[in-house]
Design a protein around this motif. Structure first.
Motif, PDB file in Angstrom:
ATOM      1  N   ASP A   1       0.828  -1.214   0.000  1.00  0.00           N
ATOM      2  CA  ASP A   1       0.000   0.000   0.000  1.00  0.00           C
ATOM      3  C   ASP A   1       0.856   1.255   0.000  1.00  0.00           C
ATOM      4  O   ASP A   1       0.564   2.224  -0.709  1.00  0.00           O
ATOM      5  N   THR A   2       1.907   1.246   0.789  1.00  0.00           N
ATOM      6  CA  THR A   2       2.754   2.431   0.915  1.00  0.00           C
ATOM      7  C   THR A   2       3.543   2.683  -0.361  1.00  0.00           C
ATOM      8  O   THR A   2       3.696   3.837  -0.787  1.00  0.00           O
ATOM      9  N   ILE A   3       4.029   1.631  -1.002  1.00  0.00           N
ATOM     10  CA  ILE A   3       4.725   1.807  -2.276  1.00  0.00           C
ATOM     11  C   ILE A   3       3.763   2.392  -3.313  1.00  0.00           C
ATOM     12  O   ILE A   3       4.132   3.270  -4.090  1.00  0.00           O
ATOM     13  N   CYS A   4       2.518   1.938  -3.317  1.00  0.00           N
ATOM     14  CA  CYS A   4       1.520   2.497  -4.236  1.00  0.00           C
ATOM     15  C   CYS A   4       1.277   3.978  -3.933  1.00  0.00           C
ATOM     16  O   CYS A   4       1.158   4.790  -4.864  1.00  0.00           O
ATOM     17  N   ASP A   5       1.193   4.328  -2.663  1.00  0.00           N
ATOM     18  CA  ASP A   5       1.024   5.740  -2.286  1.00  0.00           C
ATOM     19  C   ASP A   5       2.192   6.583  -2.795  1.00  0.00           C
ATOM     20  O   ASP A   5       1.994   7.673  -3.340  1.00  0.00           O
ATOM     21  N   ILE A   6       3.403   6.070  -2.636  1.00  0.00           N
ATOM     22  CA  ILE A   6       4.589   6.794  -3.111  1.00  0.00           C
ATOM     23  C   ILE A   6       4.528   6.950  -4.626  1.00  0.00           C
ATOM     24  O   ILE A   6       4.815   8.030  -5.160  1.00  0.00           O
ATOM     25  N   ALA A   7       4.149   5.896  -5.330  1.00  0.00           N
ATOM     26  CA  ALA A   7       4.056   5.968  -6.793  1.00  0.00           C
ATOM     27  C   ALA A   7       3.049   7.034  -7.229  1.00  0.00           C
ATOM     28  O   ALA A   7       3.298   7.790  -8.173  1.00  0.00           O
ATOM     29  N   ARG A   8       1.909   7.106  -6.540  1.00  0.00           N
ATOM     30  CA  ARG A   8       0.909   8.143  -6.880  1.00  0.00           C
ATOM     31  C   ARG A   8       1.469   9.541  -6.616  1.00  0.00           C
ATOM     32  O   ARG A   8       1.338  10.429  -7.450  1.00  0.00           O
ATOM     33  N   GLU A   9       2.058   9.722  -5.441  1.00  0.00           N
ATOM     34  CA  GLU A   9       2.596  11.040  -5.074  1.00  0.00           C
ATOM     35  C   GLU A   9       3.684  11.498  -6.042  1.00  0.00           C
ATOM     36  O   GLU A   9       3.779  12.681  -6.357  1.00  0.00           O
ATOM     37  N   GLU A  10       4.500  10.565  -6.478  1.00  0.00           N
ATOM     38  CA  GLU A  10       5.617  10.894  -7.368  1.00  0.00           C
ATOM     39  C   GLU A  10       5.199  10.951  -8.840  1.00  0.00           C
ATOM     40  O   GLU A  10       6.004  11.283  -9.691  1.00  0.00           O
ATOM     41  N   LYS A  11       3.940  10.578  -9.100  1.00  0.00           N
ATOM     42  CA  LYS A  11       3.453  10.480 -10.487  1.00  0.00           C
ATOM     43  C   LYS A  11       4.376   9.569 -11.305  1.00  0.00           C
ATOM     44  O   LYS A  11       4.803   9.891 -12.413  1.00  0.00           O
ATOM     45  N   ALA A  12       4.650   8.416 -10.718  1.00  0.00           N
ATOM     46  CA  ALA A  12       5.571   7.457 -11.316  1.00  0.00           C
ATOM     47  C   ALA A  12       4.995   6.811 -12.557  1.00  0.00           C
ATOM     48  O   ALA A  12       3.783   6.657 -12.697  1.00  0.00           O
ATOM     49  N   GLU A  13       5.891   6.407 -13.418  1.00  0.00           N
ATOM     50  CA  GLU A  13       5.526   5.663 -14.627  1.00  0.00           C
ATOM     51  C   GLU A  13       5.432   4.177 -14.330  1.00  0.00           C
ATOM     52  O   GLU A  13       4.645   3.457 -14.943  1.00  0.00           O
ATOM     53  N   GLN A  14       6.235   3.716 -13.374  1.00  0.00           N
ATOM     54  CA  GLN A  14       6.319   2.288 -13.137  1.00  0.00           C
ATOM     55  C   GLN A  14       6.827   2.015 -11.720  1.00  0.00           C
ATOM     56  O   GLN A  14       7.607   2.796 -11.175  1.00  0.00           O
ATOM     57  N   ILE A  15       6.396   0.899 -11.151  1.00  0.00           N
ATOM     58  CA  ILE A  15       6.921   0.390  -9.883  1.00  0.00           C
ATOM     59  C   ILE A  15       7.743  -0.845 -10.212  1.00  0.00           C
ATOM     60  O   ILE A  15       7.306  -1.698 -10.987  1.00  0.00           O
ATOM     61  N   ILE A  16       8.914  -0.944  -9.594  1.00  0.00           N
ATOM     62  CA  ILE A  16       9.789  -2.087  -9.834  1.00  0.00           C
ATOM     63  C   ILE A  16      10.179  -2.681  -8.481  1.00  0.00           C
ATOM     64  O   ILE A  16      10.653  -1.961  -7.599  1.00  0.00           O
ATOM     65  N   VAL A  17       9.953  -3.971  -8.322  1.00  0.00           N
ATOM     66  CA  VAL A  17      10.322  -4.665  -7.089  1.00  0.00           C
ATOM     67  C   VAL A  17      10.978  -5.990  -7.434  1.00  0.00           C
ATOM     68  O   VAL A  17      10.778  -6.530  -8.522  1.00  0.00           O
ATOM     69  N   GLY A  18      11.738  -6.497  -6.498  1.00  0.00           N
ATOM     70  CA  GLY A  18      12.340  -7.805  -6.659  1.00  0.00           C
ATOM     71  C   GLY A  18      11.457  -8.871  -6.038  1.00  0.00           C
ATOM     72  O   GLY A  18      10.680  -8.588  -5.129  1.00  0.00           O
ATOM     73  N   ARG A  19      11.607 -10.071  -6.527  1.00  0.00           N
ATOM     74  CA  ARG A  19      10.865 -11.207  -5.969  1.00  0.00           C
ATOM     75  C   ARG A  19      11.793 -11.945  -5.020  1.00  0.00           C
ATOM     76  O   ARG A  19      12.901 -12.322  -5.384  1.00  0.00           O
ATOM     77  N   HIS A  20      11.326 -12.123  -3.804  1.00  0.00           N
ATOM     78  CA  HIS A  20      12.146 -12.804  -2.799  1.00  0.00           C
ATOM     79  C   HIS A  20      12.087 -14.306  -2.920  1.00  0.00           C
ATOM     80  O   HIS A  20      12.890 -15.005  -2.339  1.00  0.00           O
ATOM     81  N   GLY A  21      11.121 -14.831  -3.609  1.00  0.00           N
ATOM     82  CA  GLY A  21      11.052 -16.261  -3.845  1.00  0.00           C
ATOM     83  C   GLY A  21      10.457 -17.072  -2.717  1.00  0.00           C
ATOM     84  O   GLY A  21      10.588 -18.283  -2.695  1.00  0.00           O
ATOM     85  N   GLU A  22       9.814 -16.417  -1.773  1.00  0.00           N
ATOM     86  CA  GLU A  22       9.160 -17.175  -0.697  1.00  0.00           C
ATOM     87  C   GLU A  22       8.027 -17.982  -1.309  1.00  0.00           C
ATOM     88  O   GLU A  22       7.217 -17.487  -2.066  1.00  0.00           O
TER      89      GLU A  22
END
Length: 144
Positions: A96-117
Motif C-alpha cells: 500500500d505504501t509503495i503504491c502511495d509513493i508511486a501516486r505522489e511521485e506520479k511514477a511511470e512504473q513500480i519495480i520490485v524484486g521477488r524474494h522467492g518465498e
C-alpha cells in the motif's frame, strides 16, 4: 510519461536486482529513480500514553537508522553514476505504501524484486509482489 521509476528497496539481493533493472530503464529513458523503503508497522495496538511515546521514539530511531544504513548509501551510488535519484521512506503496509509513493511521485512504473518465498508462507501471508500486481496504480515489474 513521467519517466519516474519507484523501486521497492530493502537492501536484499532481490531489491538490488530490481534496482539494477530500474537503473537500466532510467538510463535508457533519461528517467529518475525513487528508492522507496518501507518499514512495516501496524497501527493497531492498544498502548498506554507512555508506551505510545516510547513507540514514537523507537520509530524515529528506526527511520534514522534506515536512512543512514539503507537509503543514503544507495542514493549516493546512484547519484555518483549520474542518475537523478531520491529516497522515500515511510512506515506502513509495504504494498500500500509503495503504491502511495508511486501516486505522489506520479511514477511511470513500480519495480520490485521477488524474494522467492513459496509454499505455505506465501499462501498464508501473501507477498508484496503479488499484492502490488493487484493494486498498483501504474505498471508493476517484478524482477526475478
Amino acid at each position: 510519461m513521467s519517466n519516474i521509476f519507484v523501486v521497492g528497496y530493502d537492501d536484499s539481493d532481490a531489491a538490488r536486482r530490481a534496482l539494477d533493472f530500474a537503473v537500466s530503464r532510467a538510463k535508457a529513458q533519461g528517467g529518475e529513480i525513487v528508492v522507496a523503503h518501507v518499514l512495516e508497522w501496524s497501527p493497531y495496538s492498544f498502548l498506554t500514553p507512555t508506551e505510545l511515546e516510547e513507540r514514537h521514539k523507537r520509530r524515529q530511531q528506526e527511520l534514522e537508522r534506515a536512512e543512514t544504513a539503507i537509503l543514503a548509501p544507495v542514493l549516493e551510488k546512484l547519484e555518483s553514476s549520474g542518475l537523478k535519484a531520491r529516497g522515500a521512506m515511510r512506515y506502513g503496509q509495504i504494498a500500500d505504501t509503495i503504491c502511495d509513493i508511486a501516486r505522489e511521485e506520479k511514477a511511470e512504473q513500480i519495480i520490485v524484486g521477488r524474494h522467492g518465498e513459496g509454499g505455505l508462507a506465501r499462501r498464508v501471508f501473501g507477498s508484496v509482489a503479488g499484492t502490488l500486481t493487484q493494486i498498483a496504480p501504474v505498471p508493476c515489474t517484478i524482477v526475478p
